[in-house]
Design a protein around this motif. Sequence first.
Motif: not given
Length: 580
Positions: A402-410, A553-572
Amino acid sequence: MVMLVEIGVQGTLDELGTPLDQVTFVVFDLETTGGSSAEHAITEIGAVKVRGGEVLGEFATLVDPGRAIPPFITVLTGITDAMVMAAPRIEQVLPAFLEFARGTTLVAHNAPFDVGFIKANCQAHGYPPPANPVVDTADLARRVLTRDEVPNCKLSTLARVFRSTTEPCHRALADAKATVDVLHALIERVGAYGVQTLEELKGFVRAPSPEQKRKRHLAASIPSTPGVYVFEDERGEALYVGKSGDLRQRVKSYFTASETRPRIREMIGIAERVRPIVCATGLEAEVRELRLIGATKPRYNRRSRFPEKVVWLKLTDEPFPRLSIVREVKADQGTYLGPFSSARGAEDARAALHEALPLRQCTERITTRTHRPACVLAEMGRCGAPCEGRQGVDDYRRHADAARAAMEHDPGPVFSALEERMRRLAAEQRYEEAAVDRDRLAVYVRTAARMQRLTSLTGIPEMIAASPAFDGGWEIHVVRHGRLAAAGVMPRGAHPTPYVDALVATAETVTPGPGPLPAAIAEETECILRWLDTPGVRLVRVEGTWSLPARGAARLKPRIDRAYDGVQSHYPRVENRPHR
Protein backbone atom coordinates in the motif's frame (compact mmCIF):
# COMPACT_ATOMS: atom_id res chain seq x y z
CA MET A 1 23.85 96.50 -30.53
CA VAL A 2 22.06 94.31 -28.04
CA MET A 3 24.17 92.38 -25.56
CA LEU A 4 22.71 89.23 -23.99
CA VAL A 5 23.95 88.53 -20.51
CA GLU A 6 23.25 85.14 -18.84
CA ILE A 7 22.36 85.71 -15.23
CA GLY A 8 22.44 82.79 -12.78
CA VAL A 9 19.17 82.27 -10.96
CA GLN A 10 18.91 80.34 -7.69
CA GLY A 11 16.42 77.49 -7.92
CA THR A 12 13.30 77.51 -5.80
CA LEU A 13 12.74 75.06 -2.97
CA ASP A 14 10.24 73.21 -5.19
CA GLU A 15 12.95 72.71 -7.82
CA LEU A 16 15.45 71.50 -5.22
CA GLY A 17 12.98 68.93 -3.88
CA THR A 18 11.39 68.16 -0.53
CA PRO A 19 13.89 67.35 2.23
CA LEU A 20 13.23 63.92 3.68
CA ASP A 21 12.93 65.32 7.20
CA GLN A 22 10.00 67.45 5.98
CA VAL A 23 8.16 64.61 4.20
CA THR A 24 5.10 63.22 5.95
CA PHE A 25 5.08 59.45 5.61
CA VAL A 26 2.14 57.15 6.30
CA VAL A 27 3.65 53.75 6.96
CA PHE A 28 0.95 51.09 6.75
CA ASP A 29 0.37 47.35 6.72
CA LEU A 30 -2.60 45.12 5.91
CA GLU A 31 -3.67 41.69 7.04
CA THR A 32 -5.88 39.80 4.58
CA THR A 33 -7.65 36.50 4.04
CA GLY A 34 -5.22 35.64 1.23
CA GLY A 35 -2.78 36.98 -1.30
CA SER A 36 -4.97 37.96 -4.26
CA SER A 37 -6.76 41.31 -4.10
CA ALA A 38 -9.24 40.04 -6.70
CA GLU A 39 -10.35 37.10 -4.57
CA HIS A 40 -9.55 37.96 -0.94
CA ALA A 41 -10.43 40.66 1.58
CA ILE A 42 -8.74 42.90 4.16
CA THR A 43 -9.05 41.86 7.82
CA GLU A 44 -6.95 44.59 9.47
CA ILE A 45 -5.35 47.96 8.66
CA GLY A 46 -2.58 49.52 10.73
CA ALA A 47 -0.81 52.78 9.89
CA VAL A 48 1.59 55.25 11.50
CA LYS A 49 2.01 58.87 10.35
CA VAL A 50 5.54 60.20 10.86
CA ARG A 51 7.56 63.27 9.88
CA GLY A 52 11.14 64.06 10.79
CA GLY A 53 11.31 60.99 13.04
CA GLU A 54 8.29 62.13 15.08
CA VAL A 55 5.08 60.11 15.26
CA LEU A 56 2.11 62.33 14.34
CA GLY A 57 -0.68 59.80 14.60
CA GLU A 58 -1.77 56.18 14.35
CA PHE A 59 -4.60 54.39 12.56
CA ALA A 60 -5.62 50.87 13.50
CA THR A 61 -8.78 48.84 12.99
CA LEU A 62 -9.95 45.32 12.37
CA VAL A 63 -12.11 44.89 9.26
CA ASP A 64 -14.98 42.48 8.75
CA PRO A 65 -13.99 40.70 5.49
CA GLY A 66 -17.50 39.44 4.89
CA ARG A 67 -16.30 35.86 4.67
CA ALA A 68 -14.72 33.18 6.82
CA ILE A 69 -11.01 33.61 7.59
CA PRO A 70 -9.11 30.48 6.46
CA PRO A 71 -7.74 28.51 9.43
CA PHE A 72 -4.14 28.76 8.22
CA ILE A 73 -4.47 32.58 8.05
CA THR A 74 -5.78 32.53 11.62
CA VAL A 75 -2.74 30.48 12.60
CA LEU A 76 -0.41 33.10 11.05
CA THR A 77 -2.08 36.32 12.19
CA GLY A 78 -4.06 35.34 15.27
CA ILE A 79 -7.13 37.07 13.78
CA THR A 80 -10.24 34.92 14.18
CA ASP A 81 -13.77 35.14 12.81
CA ALA A 82 -14.99 36.08 16.30
CA MET A 83 -12.58 39.04 16.45
CA VAL A 84 -13.86 40.60 13.22
CA MET A 85 -17.54 39.81 13.75
CA ALA A 86 -18.30 43.26 15.24
CA ALA A 87 -15.68 45.13 13.17
CA PRO A 88 -16.68 47.66 10.47
CA ARG A 89 -16.75 46.64 6.81
CA ILE A 90 -14.12 47.95 4.40
CA GLU A 91 -16.56 50.44 2.84
CA GLN A 92 -16.74 52.14 6.26
CA VAL A 93 -13.01 51.96 6.98
CA LEU A 94 -11.64 52.95 3.57
CA PRO A 95 -12.72 56.65 3.59
CA ALA A 96 -11.15 57.16 7.01
CA PHE A 97 -7.86 55.59 5.91
CA LEU A 98 -7.75 57.61 2.70
CA GLU A 99 -8.31 60.79 4.70
CA PHE A 100 -5.57 59.77 7.17
CA ALA A 101 -3.16 59.27 4.24
CA ARG A 102 -4.20 62.33 2.23
CA GLY A 103 -1.25 64.49 1.12
CA THR A 104 1.38 62.06 2.40
CA THR A 105 3.88 59.59 0.99
CA LEU A 106 2.76 55.98 1.49
CA VAL A 107 5.28 53.45 2.78
CA ALA A 108 4.84 49.68 3.02
CA HIS A 109 7.03 46.60 3.09
CA ASN A 110 6.37 44.79 -0.21
CA ALA A 111 4.25 47.78 -1.20
CA PRO A 112 2.72 46.28 -4.38
CA PHE A 113 0.78 43.85 -2.20
CA ASP A 114 -0.66 46.39 0.25
CA VAL A 115 -1.19 49.19 -2.28
CA GLY A 116 -2.79 46.67 -4.64
CA PHE A 117 -5.42 45.79 -2.03
CA ILE A 118 -6.14 49.47 -1.32
CA LYS A 119 -6.54 50.26 -5.03
CA ALA A 120 -8.75 47.22 -5.62
CA ASN A 121 -11.06 48.26 -2.78
CA CYS A 122 -11.12 51.88 -3.99
CA GLN A 123 -12.26 50.66 -7.38
CA ALA A 124 -14.85 48.31 -5.86
CA HIS A 125 -16.42 51.07 -3.71
CA GLY A 126 -16.25 54.02 -6.06
CA TYR A 127 -13.24 55.93 -4.73
CA PRO A 128 -10.41 57.24 -6.92
CA PRO A 129 -7.21 55.28 -6.32
CA PRO A 130 -4.67 57.09 -4.12
CA ALA A 131 -2.20 59.15 -6.14
CA ASN A 132 0.28 59.35 -3.24
CA PRO A 133 3.97 58.71 -3.90
CA VAL A 134 4.89 55.22 -2.70
CA VAL A 135 8.09 53.97 -1.07
CA ASP A 136 8.67 50.21 -0.80
CA THR A 137 11.04 49.46 2.08
CA ALA A 138 11.64 45.93 0.77
CA ASP A 139 12.75 47.28 -2.61
CA LEU A 140 14.85 50.00 -0.98
CA ALA A 141 16.53 47.45 1.30
CA ARG A 142 17.40 45.24 -1.69
CA ARG A 143 19.18 48.19 -3.27
CA VAL A 144 21.29 49.32 -0.30
CA LEU A 145 21.98 46.10 1.65
CA THR A 146 24.33 43.35 0.56
CA ARG A 147 23.98 39.63 1.03
CA ASP A 148 26.76 39.76 3.65
CA GLU A 149 24.66 42.13 5.77
CA VAL A 150 21.29 40.37 5.58
CA PRO A 151 20.34 36.88 4.34
CA ASN A 152 17.06 38.26 2.99
CA CYS A 153 14.93 41.39 3.05
CA LYS A 154 11.95 40.10 5.00
CA LEU A 155 10.48 42.56 7.49
CA SER A 156 11.33 40.32 10.43
CA THR A 157 14.97 40.10 9.30
CA LEU A 158 15.36 43.85 8.76
CA ALA A 159 13.63 44.64 12.06
CA ARG A 160 16.12 42.43 13.85
CA VAL A 161 19.15 43.83 12.00
CA PHE A 162 18.09 47.44 12.60
CA ARG A 163 17.01 46.69 16.19
CA SER A 164 13.46 47.84 15.80
CA THR A 165 11.65 48.68 19.03
CA THR A 166 8.64 46.71 17.74
CA GLU A 167 8.81 43.07 16.70
CA PRO A 168 6.74 42.16 13.61
CA CYS A 169 4.06 39.64 14.55
CA HIS A 170 1.67 39.54 11.55
CA ARG A 171 -0.60 42.14 13.12
CA ALA A 172 -1.07 45.30 11.07
CA LEU A 173 -0.16 48.06 13.55
CA ALA A 174 2.81 46.20 15.01
CA ASP A 175 4.18 45.49 11.53
CA ALA A 176 3.63 49.13 10.52
CA LYS A 177 5.58 50.31 13.59
CA ALA A 178 8.42 47.92 12.76
CA THR A 179 8.41 49.24 9.18
CA VAL A 180 8.78 52.80 10.53
CA ASP A 181 12.04 51.81 12.24
CA VAL A 182 13.23 50.05 9.09
CA LEU A 183 12.37 53.12 6.99
CA HIS A 184 14.36 55.46 9.23
CA ALA A 185 17.37 53.11 9.17
CA LEU A 186 17.26 52.88 5.39
CA ILE A 187 16.99 56.67 5.04
CA GLU A 188 20.19 56.94 7.08
CA ARG A 189 21.84 54.45 4.72
CA VAL A 190 20.89 56.29 1.54
CA GLY A 191 22.07 59.55 3.10
CA ALA A 192 25.60 58.23 2.57
CA TYR A 193 24.86 58.27 -1.17
CA GLY A 194 23.89 61.93 -1.05
CA VAL A 195 20.13 61.28 -1.00
CA GLN A 196 18.54 64.13 0.94
CA THR A 197 15.14 64.70 -0.69
CA LEU A 198 12.09 62.64 -1.62
CA GLU A 199 12.82 63.24 -5.29
CA GLU A 200 16.41 62.05 -4.86
CA LEU A 201 15.14 58.98 -3.00
CA LYS A 202 12.86 58.08 -5.90
CA GLY A 203 15.68 58.73 -8.36
CA PHE A 204 18.09 56.63 -6.29
CA VAL A 205 15.80 53.65 -6.55
CA ARG A 206 15.78 53.95 -10.35
CA ALA A 207 19.42 54.89 -11.03
CA PRO A 208 22.15 52.44 -12.09
CA SER A 209 25.18 52.22 -9.85
CA PRO A 210 28.57 53.70 -10.83
CA GLU A 211 29.93 50.17 -11.36
CA GLN A 212 27.08 49.38 -13.72
CA LYS A 213 27.85 52.49 -15.77
CA ARG A 214 31.60 51.81 -15.80
CA LYS A 215 31.28 48.22 -17.03
CA ARG A 216 28.75 48.63 -19.81
CA HIS A 217 31.49 47.78 -22.31
CA LEU A 218 31.35 44.12 -21.19
CA ALA A 219 28.17 43.71 -23.23
CA ALA A 220 29.62 45.18 -26.44
CA SER A 221 30.75 41.94 -28.09
CA ILE A 222 27.88 39.67 -26.99
CA PRO A 223 25.93 38.20 -29.95
CA SER A 224 22.15 38.50 -30.32
CA THR A 225 21.45 34.75 -30.28
CA PRO A 226 20.01 32.22 -27.82
CA GLY A 227 22.52 30.93 -25.33
CA VAL A 228 24.14 31.07 -21.92
CA TYR A 229 26.23 33.89 -20.47
CA VAL A 230 28.84 33.54 -17.74
CA PHE A 231 30.09 36.49 -15.69
CA GLU A 232 33.70 35.78 -14.71
CA ASP A 233 36.20 37.46 -12.40
CA GLU A 234 39.82 38.28 -13.25
CA ARG A 235 40.85 34.64 -12.59
CA GLY A 236 38.18 33.24 -14.91
CA GLU A 237 36.06 31.93 -12.04
CA ALA A 238 32.34 31.86 -12.80
CA LEU A 239 30.48 34.42 -10.70
CA TYR A 240 27.01 34.13 -12.24
CA VAL A 241 25.45 32.01 -14.99
CA GLY A 242 22.27 32.92 -16.87
CA LYS A 243 20.47 32.18 -20.11
CA SER A 244 18.46 34.14 -22.65
CA GLY A 245 16.84 33.97 -26.05
CA ASP A 246 18.81 37.14 -26.91
CA LEU A 247 22.18 37.17 -25.16
CA ARG A 248 23.09 40.73 -26.12
CA GLN A 249 19.89 42.34 -24.84
CA ARG A 250 19.92 40.32 -21.61
CA VAL A 251 23.54 41.08 -20.75
CA LYS A 252 23.05 44.79 -21.53
CA SER A 253 20.17 44.90 -19.02
CA TYR A 254 22.60 44.14 -16.17
CA PHE A 255 24.16 47.57 -16.68
CA THR A 256 20.93 49.57 -16.54
CA ALA A 257 18.67 50.85 -13.76
CA SER A 258 16.32 47.90 -14.30
CA GLU A 259 18.85 45.64 -12.53
CA THR A 260 18.27 46.38 -8.85
CA ARG A 261 19.24 43.17 -7.03
CA PRO A 262 21.96 44.03 -4.49
CA ARG A 263 23.86 40.77 -4.93
CA ILE A 264 23.91 41.21 -8.72
CA ARG A 265 25.13 44.81 -8.45
CA GLU A 266 27.82 43.50 -6.11
CA MET A 267 28.72 40.81 -8.65
CA ILE A 268 29.03 43.38 -11.44
CA GLY A 269 31.61 45.21 -9.35
CA ILE A 270 33.79 42.07 -9.35
CA ALA A 271 33.17 40.87 -12.91
CA GLU A 272 35.86 41.43 -15.52
CA ARG A 273 34.34 39.68 -18.53
CA VAL A 274 31.17 38.02 -19.82
CA ARG A 275 31.63 34.76 -21.72
CA PRO A 276 28.79 33.88 -24.14
CA ILE A 277 27.93 30.28 -25.04
CA VAL A 278 25.79 30.22 -28.19
CA CYS A 279 23.06 27.56 -28.29
CA ALA A 280 20.88 26.30 -31.13
CA THR A 281 17.59 26.69 -29.24
CA GLY A 282 16.13 28.24 -26.10
CA LEU A 283 15.64 24.82 -24.53
CA GLU A 284 19.30 23.95 -25.06
CA ALA A 285 20.24 27.25 -23.40
CA GLU A 286 18.02 26.50 -20.40
CA VAL A 287 19.51 23.03 -19.97
CA ARG A 288 23.10 24.21 -20.41
CA GLU A 289 22.52 26.90 -17.81
CA LEU A 290 21.40 24.29 -15.26
CA ARG A 291 24.35 22.02 -16.02
CA LEU A 292 26.86 24.89 -15.80
CA ILE A 293 25.44 26.12 -12.49
CA GLY A 294 25.62 22.61 -11.05
CA ALA A 295 29.18 22.11 -12.32
CA THR A 296 30.73 25.50 -11.47
CA LYS A 297 28.53 26.52 -8.49
CA PRO A 298 28.81 30.29 -9.09
CA ARG A 299 28.59 32.15 -5.79
CA TYR A 300 26.01 34.68 -7.03
CA ASN A 301 23.53 32.10 -8.34
CA ARG A 302 20.99 31.04 -5.76
CA ARG A 303 19.13 28.28 -7.55
CA SER A 304 20.32 24.85 -8.76
CA ARG A 305 23.83 25.18 -7.32
CA PHE A 306 23.82 21.88 -5.46
CA PRO A 307 21.69 19.34 -7.34
CA GLU A 308 23.61 16.57 -5.61
CA LYS A 309 22.27 17.59 -2.20
CA VAL A 310 18.70 16.46 -2.81
CA VAL A 311 17.23 13.75 -0.57
CA TRP A 312 14.82 10.89 -1.19
CA LEU A 313 12.23 9.01 0.83
CA LYS A 314 12.88 5.31 0.41
CA LEU A 315 10.75 2.29 1.22
CA THR A 316 13.60 -0.05 2.07
CA ASP A 317 14.32 -3.42 0.47
CA GLU A 318 14.06 -5.84 3.42
CA PRO A 319 11.58 -8.38 4.84
CA PHE A 320 9.79 -5.69 6.86
CA PRO A 321 10.32 -2.46 4.84
CA ARG A 322 10.37 0.97 6.50
CA LEU A 323 10.50 4.54 5.28
CA SER A 324 14.04 5.92 5.33
CA ILE A 325 15.45 9.29 4.27
CA VAL A 326 18.49 8.78 2.00
CA ARG A 327 20.76 10.87 -0.21
CA GLU A 328 21.58 8.20 -2.78
CA VAL A 329 19.40 6.17 -5.12
CA LYS A 330 20.73 2.62 -5.38
CA ALA A 331 20.12 -0.17 -7.86
CA ASP A 332 18.05 -2.24 -5.43
CA GLN A 333 14.39 -3.17 -4.99
CA GLY A 334 13.62 -0.15 -2.84
CA THR A 335 10.87 2.31 -3.78
CA TYR A 336 11.81 5.99 -3.95
CA LEU A 337 9.81 9.21 -3.63
CA GLY A 338 11.43 12.55 -4.39
CA PRO A 339 13.60 14.38 -4.89
CA PHE A 340 13.20 16.72 -1.91
CA SER A 341 15.32 19.84 -1.53
CA SER A 342 15.73 19.22 2.20
CA ALA A 343 15.47 16.44 4.74
CA ARG A 344 12.69 18.37 6.41
CA GLY A 345 10.50 18.05 3.33
CA ALA A 346 11.16 14.31 3.21
CA GLU A 347 10.27 14.07 6.91
CA ASP A 348 6.95 15.80 6.20
CA ALA A 349 6.12 13.32 3.44
CA ARG A 350 7.12 10.41 5.66
CA ALA A 351 4.89 11.70 8.47
CA ALA A 352 1.98 11.90 6.01
CA LEU A 353 2.49 8.27 4.97
CA HIS A 354 2.87 7.13 8.57
CA GLU A 355 -0.41 8.84 9.47
CA ALA A 356 -2.25 6.72 6.91
CA LEU A 357 -0.33 3.43 6.93
CA PRO A 358 0.76 1.28 9.91
CA LEU A 359 4.36 0.87 8.81
CA ARG A 360 6.98 0.30 11.44
CA GLN A 361 8.94 3.41 12.41
CA CYS A 362 11.92 1.83 14.15
CA THR A 363 15.28 1.95 12.38
CA GLU A 364 16.68 -1.52 13.17
CA ARG A 365 16.66 -4.24 10.54
CA ILE A 366 14.03 -6.84 11.42
CA THR A 367 13.92 -10.45 10.22
CA THR A 368 11.57 -13.35 10.94
CA ARG A 369 13.97 -14.40 13.72
CA THR A 370 13.94 -10.99 15.46
CA HIS A 371 12.22 -10.99 18.86
CA ARG A 372 12.27 -7.92 21.08
CA PRO A 373 9.67 -5.88 22.95
CA ALA A 374 7.37 -3.73 20.82
CA CYS A 375 7.27 0.06 21.15
CA VAL A 376 4.33 2.26 22.12
CA LEU A 377 3.16 2.46 18.48
CA ALA A 378 2.00 -1.17 18.73
CA GLU A 379 -0.12 -0.35 21.80
CA MET A 380 -1.66 2.59 19.87
CA GLY A 381 -2.53 0.36 16.92
CA ARG A 382 -0.11 2.22 14.65
CA CYS A 383 2.17 -0.79 14.05
CA GLY A 384 1.63 -4.55 13.86
CA ALA A 385 4.78 -5.21 15.94
CA PRO A 386 6.70 -7.49 13.58
CA CYS A 387 9.66 -7.06 15.93
CA GLU A 388 7.78 -9.08 18.56
CA GLY A 389 6.61 -11.69 16.08
CA ARG A 390 2.96 -10.58 16.15
CA GLN A 391 2.98 -9.83 12.41
CA GLY A 392 4.45 -12.06 9.72
CA VAL A 393 6.09 -11.11 6.45
CA ASP A 394 2.99 -11.79 4.34
CA ASP A 395 0.71 -9.83 6.66
CA TYR A 396 3.14 -6.89 6.79
CA ARG A 397 3.59 -6.98 3.00
CA ARG A 398 0.03 -5.65 2.58
CA HIS A 399 1.03 -2.40 4.27
CA ALA A 400 4.33 -2.19 2.36
CA ASP A 401 2.50 -2.72 -0.95
CA ALA A 402 0.00 0.00 0.00
CA ALA A 403 2.88 2.37 0.77
CA ARG A 404 4.55 1.49 -2.53
CA ALA A 405 1.33 2.19 -4.41
CA ALA A 406 0.83 5.48 -2.57
CA MET A 407 4.37 6.60 -3.43
CA GLU A 408 4.34 5.59 -7.09
CA HIS A 409 0.72 5.51 -8.29
CA ASP A 410 -2.26 6.52 -6.13
CA PRO A 411 -1.87 8.88 -3.14
CA GLY A 412 -5.65 8.85 -2.59
CA PRO A 413 -5.71 6.74 0.62
CA VAL A 414 -3.10 8.99 2.26
CA PHE A 415 -4.94 12.11 1.13
CA SER A 416 -8.25 10.82 2.53
CA ALA A 417 -6.72 9.82 5.87
CA LEU A 418 -5.08 13.20 6.46
CA GLU A 419 -8.09 15.13 5.17
CA GLU A 420 -10.31 13.37 7.72
CA ARG A 421 -7.82 14.09 10.50
CA MET A 422 -7.67 17.80 9.51
CA ARG A 423 -11.47 18.02 9.60
CA ARG A 424 -11.50 16.57 13.10
CA LEU A 425 -8.77 18.91 14.34
CA ALA A 426 -10.46 21.95 12.80
CA ALA A 427 -13.78 21.00 14.43
CA GLU A 428 -11.93 20.92 17.76
CA GLN A 429 -10.39 24.37 16.91
CA ARG A 430 -6.90 22.84 16.94
CA TYR A 431 -5.98 24.91 13.90
CA GLU A 432 -2.21 24.81 14.26
CA GLU A 433 -2.14 21.01 14.36
CA ALA A 434 -4.44 20.96 11.32
CA ALA A 435 -2.08 23.37 9.55
CA VAL A 436 0.87 21.04 10.23
CA ASP A 437 -1.03 18.12 8.69
CA ARG A 438 -2.06 20.28 5.74
CA ASP A 439 1.56 21.22 5.04
CA ARG A 440 2.72 17.62 5.35
CA LEU A 441 0.03 16.50 2.94
CA ALA A 442 0.91 19.32 0.52
CA VAL A 443 4.59 18.31 0.44
CA TYR A 444 3.67 14.66 -0.10
CA VAL A 445 1.10 15.24 -2.87
CA ARG A 446 3.16 17.85 -4.72
CA THR A 447 6.29 15.69 -4.61
CA ALA A 448 4.38 12.59 -5.77
CA ALA A 449 2.79 14.56 -8.63
CA ARG A 450 6.17 15.95 -9.64
CA MET A 451 7.87 12.53 -9.55
CA GLN A 452 5.11 10.86 -11.55
CA ARG A 453 5.37 13.58 -14.17
CA LEU A 454 9.16 13.22 -14.29
CA THR A 455 9.15 9.43 -14.52
CA SER A 456 6.63 9.57 -17.37
CA LEU A 457 9.50 11.01 -19.43
CA THR A 458 12.56 9.41 -17.83
CA GLY A 459 11.18 5.95 -18.63
CA ILE A 460 11.25 6.68 -22.38
CA PRO A 461 14.54 5.54 -24.00
CA GLU A 462 14.26 8.08 -26.82
CA MET A 463 11.87 10.85 -27.79
CA ILE A 464 12.26 13.25 -30.72
CA ALA A 465 10.09 16.37 -30.75
CA ALA A 466 9.98 19.61 -32.72
CA SER A 467 8.53 23.09 -32.28
CA PRO A 468 8.12 25.96 -34.77
CA ALA A 469 11.08 28.35 -34.98
CA PHE A 470 10.68 32.12 -35.44
CA ASP A 471 11.93 32.06 -39.05
CA GLY A 472 9.52 29.37 -40.18
CA GLY A 473 11.85 26.43 -39.57
CA TRP A 474 11.69 23.86 -36.78
CA GLU A 475 13.62 23.43 -33.54
CA ILE A 476 14.30 19.72 -33.06
CA HIS A 477 15.34 18.03 -29.82
CA VAL A 478 16.39 14.50 -28.96
CA VAL A 479 15.56 13.44 -25.39
CA ARG A 480 16.83 10.21 -23.85
CA HIS A 481 15.63 9.07 -20.41
CA GLY A 482 14.65 12.65 -19.55
CA ARG A 483 18.00 14.11 -20.60
CA LEU A 484 18.51 16.47 -23.55
CA ALA A 485 20.82 14.57 -25.88
CA ALA A 486 20.82 16.90 -28.91
CA ALA A 487 19.31 20.15 -30.22
CA GLY A 488 19.23 21.64 -33.70
CA VAL A 489 17.29 23.86 -36.11
CA MET A 490 15.87 22.68 -39.42
CA PRO A 491 15.54 25.48 -42.02
CA ARG A 492 12.19 26.40 -43.49
CA GLY A 493 11.12 24.18 -46.36
CA ALA A 494 13.77 21.50 -45.76
CA HIS A 495 12.89 17.81 -45.71
CA PRO A 496 12.84 16.68 -42.06
CA THR A 497 14.15 13.13 -42.40
CA PRO A 498 17.85 13.95 -43.08
CA TYR A 499 17.96 16.54 -40.29
CA VAL A 500 16.31 14.23 -37.77
CA ASP A 501 18.54 11.29 -38.71
CA ALA A 502 21.69 13.44 -38.48
CA LEU A 503 20.66 14.83 -35.10
CA VAL A 504 19.93 11.36 -33.72
CA ALA A 505 23.25 10.04 -35.04
CA THR A 506 25.24 12.78 -33.30
CA ALA A 507 23.18 12.86 -30.08
CA GLU A 508 24.77 12.13 -26.73
CA THR A 509 24.76 8.49 -25.70
CA VAL A 510 22.78 8.22 -22.46
CA THR A 511 23.23 5.20 -20.19
CA PRO A 512 20.45 5.23 -17.58
CA GLY A 513 21.20 4.69 -13.92
CA PRO A 514 18.86 3.52 -11.15
CA GLY A 515 15.83 5.27 -9.72
CA PRO A 516 13.22 7.74 -10.98
CA LEU A 517 15.88 10.11 -12.41
CA PRO A 518 18.28 7.79 -14.22
CA ALA A 519 20.07 10.29 -16.46
CA ALA A 520 19.46 13.94 -15.48
CA ILE A 521 18.63 16.14 -12.54
CA ALA A 522 14.97 16.89 -11.90
CA GLU A 523 15.25 20.52 -13.04
CA GLU A 524 16.52 19.49 -16.48
CA THR A 525 13.72 17.01 -17.05
CA GLU A 526 11.22 19.63 -15.87
CA CYS A 527 12.60 22.10 -18.43
CA ILE A 528 12.00 19.55 -21.16
CA LEU A 529 8.48 18.80 -19.92
CA ARG A 530 7.62 22.51 -19.89
CA TRP A 531 8.87 22.81 -23.46
CA LEU A 532 6.82 19.76 -24.50
CA ASP A 533 3.73 21.50 -23.06
CA THR A 534 4.20 24.65 -25.12
CA PRO A 535 1.80 25.25 -28.04
CA GLY A 536 2.99 23.97 -31.41
CA VAL A 537 5.28 21.18 -30.20
CA ARG A 538 5.02 18.04 -32.35
CA LEU A 539 6.18 14.55 -31.42
CA VAL A 540 8.31 13.13 -34.22
CA ARG A 541 9.16 9.75 -32.70
CA VAL A 542 8.60 8.12 -29.29
CA GLU A 543 10.20 4.87 -28.22
CA GLY A 544 7.99 3.37 -25.52
CA THR A 545 4.89 4.79 -23.82
CA TRP A 546 4.38 8.30 -22.48
CA SER A 547 1.65 8.28 -19.84
CA LEU A 548 0.70 9.19 -16.27
CA PRO A 549 -1.07 7.00 -13.66
CA ALA A 550 -4.85 7.20 -14.07
CA ARG A 551 -5.31 7.81 -10.33
CA GLY A 552 -2.05 9.63 -9.85
CA ALA A 553 -1.22 12.61 -7.66
CA ALA A 554 -1.94 15.09 -10.47
CA ARG A 555 -5.70 14.74 -9.80
CA LEU A 556 -5.24 15.80 -6.16
CA LYS A 557 -2.68 18.56 -6.63
CA PRO A 558 -5.29 21.21 -7.66
CA ARG A 559 -7.06 20.70 -4.32
CA ILE A 560 -3.79 21.28 -2.51
CA ASP A 561 -3.04 24.36 -4.60
CA ARG A 562 -6.47 25.83 -3.85
CA ALA A 563 -5.77 25.48 -0.12
CA TYR A 564 -2.80 27.82 -0.60
CA ASP A 565 -4.44 29.96 -3.27
CA GLY A 566 -3.01 33.47 -3.17
CA VAL A 567 -1.47 33.04 0.26
CA GLN A 568 2.10 32.39 -0.79
CA SER A 569 2.55 35.75 -2.52
CA HIS A 570 2.16 37.51 0.83
CA TYR A 571 3.14 34.61 3.08
CA PRO A 572 6.09 32.88 1.33
CA ARG A 573 6.20 29.20 2.17
CA VAL A 574 9.05 26.90 3.02
CA GLU A 575 8.70 23.16 2.51
CA ASN A 576 6.76 22.52 5.68
CA ARG A 577 5.27 25.73 7.08
CA PRO A 578 3.99 29.03 5.69
CA HIS A 579 5.55 32.27 6.92
CA ARG A 580 4.98 35.85 6.00
